[in-house]
Design a protein around this motif. Structure first.
Motif, short mmCIF file in Angstrom:
data_model
loop_
_atom_site.label_atom_id
_atom_site.label_comp_id
_atom_site.label_asym_id
_atom_site.label_seq_id
_atom_site.Cartn_x
_atom_site.Cartn_y
_atom_site.Cartn_z
N GLN A 86 0.83 -1.20 0.00
CA GLN A 86 0.00 0.00 0.00
C GLN A 86 0.87 1.26 0.00
O GLN A 86 0.60 2.21 -0.74
N THR B 219 2.25 1.85 -3.40
CA THR B 219 1.22 2.36 -4.30
C THR B 219 1.00 3.86 -4.11
O THR B 219 0.86 4.61 -5.08
N SER C 13 -5.20 7.80 -6.92
CA SER C 13 -4.04 6.91 -6.80
C SER C 13 -3.44 7.00 -5.40
O SER C 13 -2.94 6.01 -4.87
N GLY D 7 -4.73 4.66 -2.72
CA GLY D 7 -4.22 3.30 -2.68
C GLY D 7 -5.25 2.26 -3.05
O GLY D 7 -6.24 2.52 -3.73
N ARG E 235 8.71 -0.70 -8.93
CA ARG E 235 8.33 -1.08 -7.57
C ARG E 235 9.52 -1.66 -6.79
O ARG E 235 9.61 -1.48 -5.58
#
Length: 320
Positions: A122, A125, A138, A141, A185
């Motif tokens: 989370q 994100t 966005s 999350g 990521r």
């Protein structure tokens, strides 16, 4: 882990309970907790393993993950093989293929597929949304329940899933892609977040997850208000601009976004919404606003309408 799953499952009854299993610590710990709680609630549990076929031996890894899921309590386990193709790079293409396969495996509208996203996911994100300037949606999350997806672990740190696997005596599979710094990521996980934790003296992931929850509550309130305003502004398939004109721009744009999505618009950006909003809040007799998919929003007689028409071809350059 079991408490997080129990708090997620007890308020809602699902006809079918599925768990997406990668073989990693998050999904294995989630599988055991879901089987433990689901069986107590009288709900059978099915494990779904997606084989992306991106690495040599992926079929063996998927089969082993399915077998481990059954040992951890899943009643059944299935392997879904996919082809990873399409635009946006491997990371985005794999995600699209994975979600499509999981969705197609569900049996009906009351089925849910649990995903092992943790508090750390989370936080990543939210950071991605902030960095890309994608707006509050966005930054809000991932939702705990966004049918058919369920995420019981959004308040659970990733470290807890690893501890759970140690306690269960299982060895999670480490996806090589999770250490590949080519992926955004991975860099957030291994470089950006640790640096933020160091600079801000810890607690960053938890703070970002709290921020997501707070923003999501605000968004849900604004969306509720926008739904009422949209109902008042509708005139069949069109919108009455006089109903919208006196409202705050942020609320208008939410109305316009929902209206455009209902009309079939896709891939809307903030720029698209602001241009359409100018037909209401900054009307100077300007022409229509073109959207992806050959859609255009026109204003006429105080009404907004979405029309489909091909752009006019550009004139051929004249010869010398």
């Amino acid at each position: 882990m079991r408490r997080a799953v129990r708090e997620f499952l007890e308020p809602v009854r699902f006809d079918e309970l599925n768990v997406a299993v990668s073989g990693g610590a998050d999904s294995l710990a989630l599988t055991e907790a879901t089987a433990h709680v689901g069986h107590r609630l009288g709900m059978p549990v099915r494990a779904l393993v997606v084989d992306h076929r991106l690495q040599e031996g992926s079929a063996r890894v998927a089969a082993e993950a399915a077998g481990l899921a059954r040992k951890l309590g899943a009643d059944t386990a299935e392997v879904l093989a996919v082809d990873v193709t399409g635009p946006g790079g491997v990371e985005a293409a794999a995600r699209r293929a994975r979600y499509a396969a999981l969705r197609s495996a569900l049996s009906g509208p009351d089925s849910v597929c649990l995903l092992g996203h943790t508090r750390d996911d989370q936080a990543e994100t939210v950071l991605l949304g902030l960095g890309r300037g994608s707006g509050p949606r966005s930054m809000a999350g991932m939702k705990p329940l966004d049918p058919p997806w369920g995420r019981p672990l959004l308040q659970v740190p990733r470290s807890v899933t690893r501890q759970a696997c140690e306690e269960l005596g299982v060895e999670p599979w480490e996806d090589p892609h999770n250490a590949d710094s080519r992926f955004t990521r991975v860099r957030l996980r291994t470089a950006v977040l640790p640096l933020l934790e160091e600079v801000l003296n810890g607690g960053v992931s938890a703070a970002l997850a709290r921020t997501a929850a707070q923003v999501r509550e605000d968004l849900e309130t604004l969306d509720f208000l926008a739904a009422g305003l949209l109902a008042r502004a509708r005139d069949g398939a069109r919108l009455r601009t006089e109903v919208l004109a006196g409202e705050p721009a942020a609320l208008r744009r939410r109305v316009l976004r929902r209206w455009l999505l209902d009309a079939g618009a896709r891939d809307l950006t903030d720029g698209h919404l602001r241009s359409v909003d100018a037909l209401v809040g900054d009307w100077r007799g300007q022409g229509g606003v073109w959207l992806p998919g050959s859609l255009v929003v026109d204003r006429a007689r105080g009404r907004l309408a979405v029309n489909c028409r091909e752009p006019e071809p550009k004139p051929e350059p004249k010869g010398e």
